[in-house]
Design a protein around this motif. Structure first.
Motif, PDB file in Angstrom:
ATOM      1  N   ALA A 103       0.820  -1.215   0.000  1.00 19.14           N
ATOM      2  CA  ALA A 103       0.000   0.000   0.000  1.00 19.14           C
ATOM      3  C   ALA A 103       0.852   1.264   0.000  1.00 19.14           C
ATOM      4  CB  ALA A 103      -0.929   0.000   1.208  1.00 19.14           C
TER       5      ALA A 103
ATOM      6  N   VAL B 253      -0.684   4.206   0.259  1.00 18.48           N
ATOM      7  CA  VAL B 253      -1.431   5.068   1.174  1.00 18.48           C
ATOM      8  C   VAL B 253      -2.077   4.173   2.225  1.00 18.48           C
ATOM      9  CG1 VAL B 253      -3.238   6.816   1.392  1.00 18.48           C
ATOM     10  CG2 VAL B 253      -1.915   6.672  -0.726  1.00 18.48           C
ATOM     11  N   TYR B 254      -1.896   4.504   3.481  1.00 18.95           N
ATOM     12  CA  TYR B 254      -2.442   3.686   4.559  1.00 18.95           C
ATOM     13  C   TYR B 254      -2.721   4.591   5.751  1.00 18.95           C
ATOM     14  CZ  TYR B 254       2.568   3.843   5.717  1.00 18.95           C
ATOM     15  OH  TYR B 254       3.851   4.263   5.966  1.00 18.95           O
ATOM     16  N   ARG B 255      -3.318   4.039   6.764  1.00 24.33           N
ATOM     17  CA  ARG B 255      -3.634   4.837   7.946  1.00 24.33           C
ATOM     18  C   ARG B 255      -3.128   4.144   9.202  1.00 24.33           C
ATOM     19  NH1 ARG B 255      -8.428   2.514  10.305  1.00 24.33           N
ATOM     20  NH2 ARG B 255      -9.419   1.081   8.829  1.00 24.33           N
TER      21      ARG B 255
ATOM     22  N   ILE C 115      -3.151   9.667   8.272  1.00 21.79           N
ATOM     23  CA  ILE C 115      -2.989   9.102   6.935  1.00 21.79           C
ATOM     24  C   ILE C 115      -1.523   9.213   6.530  1.00 21.79           C
ATOM     25  CG2 ILE C 115      -3.798   9.128   4.549  1.00 21.79           C
ATOM     26  CD1 ILE C 115      -5.971   8.661   6.687  1.00 21.79           C
TER      27      ILE C 115
ATOM     28  N   THR D 151     -13.439  10.957   2.211  1.00 17.64           N
ATOM     29  CA  THR D 151     -12.652  10.547   1.048  1.00 17.64           C
ATOM     30  C   THR D 151     -11.702  11.675   0.673  1.00 17.64           C
ATOM     31  OG1 THR D 151     -14.241  11.427  -0.569  1.00 17.64           O
ATOM     32  CG2 THR D 151     -14.553   9.132   0.140  1.00 17.64           C
TER      33      THR D 151
ATOM     34  N   TYR E 104      -9.500   7.901  -2.584  1.00 14.66           N
ATOM     35  CA  TYR E 104      -9.316   7.000  -1.449  1.00 14.66           C
ATOM     36  C   TYR E 104     -10.420   7.241  -0.422  1.00 14.66           C
ATOM     37  CZ  TYR E 104      -4.556   6.447  -3.292  1.00 14.66           C
ATOM     38  OH  TYR E 104      -3.476   6.195  -4.097  1.00 14.66           O
TER      39      TYR E 104
ATOM     40  N   VAL F  15     -11.118   6.889   3.469  1.00 15.08           N
ATOM     41  CA  VAL F  15     -10.288   6.767   4.669  1.00 15.08           C
ATOM     42  C   VAL F  15     -10.573   5.471   5.427  1.00 15.08           C
ATOM     43  CG1 VAL F  15      -9.776   7.780   6.923  1.00 15.08           C
ATOM     44  CG2 VAL F  15      -9.976   9.255   4.914  1.00 15.08           C
TER      45      VAL F  15
ATOM     46  N   LEU G 120      -8.866   2.332   3.969  1.00 15.89           N
ATOM     47  CA  LEU G 120      -7.410   2.224   3.890  1.00 15.89           C
ATOM     48  C   LEU G 120      -6.914   1.150   4.854  1.00 15.89           C
ATOM     49  CD1 LEU G 120      -6.386   6.009   3.894  1.00 15.89           C
ATOM     50  CD2 LEU G 120      -6.386   4.457   1.930  1.00 15.89           C
TER      51      LEU G 120
END
Length: 218
Positions: free
Chosen positions: A37, A39-41, A50, A178, A186, A188, A191
């Protein structure tokens, strides 16, 4: 080196391996992903942060949509509040004293003169003018109205020397549901949650030991 690595593991962080850590120091374009990934959280809800994988020392533009912007304005002697087109911007809606106004639904009318507390021509409902102003009527003359006019907002995320950057919400500007980076949107809540954050020290990236099971730390 083994002892140093063992110490890092004990506090819950491991290097991306000795060679990759050295490479990251020499080639700061190396970035840290969570699994595959970009982008991840970390966390969820209002406390989520984020994270973005990217080229070291660059930046990423995240379009987070319309963000609330609260202000106040005094009503005129006819109870009108006149907002210029530049003040309203591209926002599809606004709020006046908690009442939502949908701008596209407003009729287009001329703004009449106001004399002795009365319009020369009756205006009983909110409207917009041919030159783009939004006129809110029915307020108490001279009173202060609370306005919330959302603004289209792009967040600039700075990528550090280890190849990742982050942003989080605040009380005044919570995380959006988003957001968009380039042409990709994305959500949120969808994620992947890395549970713990990567670290960057002197240009060397470190990831939590828990990431190893998902192949974290590229």
């Amino acid at each position: 080196m083994k002892n140093k690595k063992s110490q890092i593991i004990k506090v819950g962080l491991v290097g991306t391996a000795t060679l990759s850590a050295i490479a990251s120091s020499i080639f700061p374009a190396n970035a840290i992903q969570y699994g595959s990934a970009d982008v991840y959280r970390v966390g969820s809800g209002s406390s989520a942060v984020i994270y973005f994988h990217g080229t070291a020392s660059s930046s990423i533009s995240a379009d987070i949509g319309y963000v609330s912007k609260v202000s106040s304005k005094l009503a005129g002697s006819c109870g009108e509040i006149v907002l210029s087109g530049s003040t309203v911007g591209t926002s599809p809606t606004l709020k006046v004293n908690s009442t939502t106004v949908t701008i596209a639904s407003l009729p287009t009318q001329l703004l009449p003169t106001c004399t002795s507390g009365s319009f020369a021509e009756s205006r009983s409902a909110n409207f917009k003018t041919p030159d783009g102003k939004v006129v809110l009527v029915g307020n108490t003359p001279g009173s202060s109205a609370t306005l919330d006019i959302p603004k289209a907002t792009v967040k600039t995320v700075k990528i550090n020397a280890c190849g990742f950057g982050s942003f989080k919400g605040s009380d005044s500007a919570p995380l959006p549901t988003t957001f968009k980076v380039g042409s990709t949107t994305y959500t949120v809540a969808s994620l992947p949650d890395a549970m713990a954050a990567p670290k960057c020290t002197s240009g060397i990236g470190y990831v939590p030991a828990s990431w190893l099971s998902v192949g974290g730390g590229s």
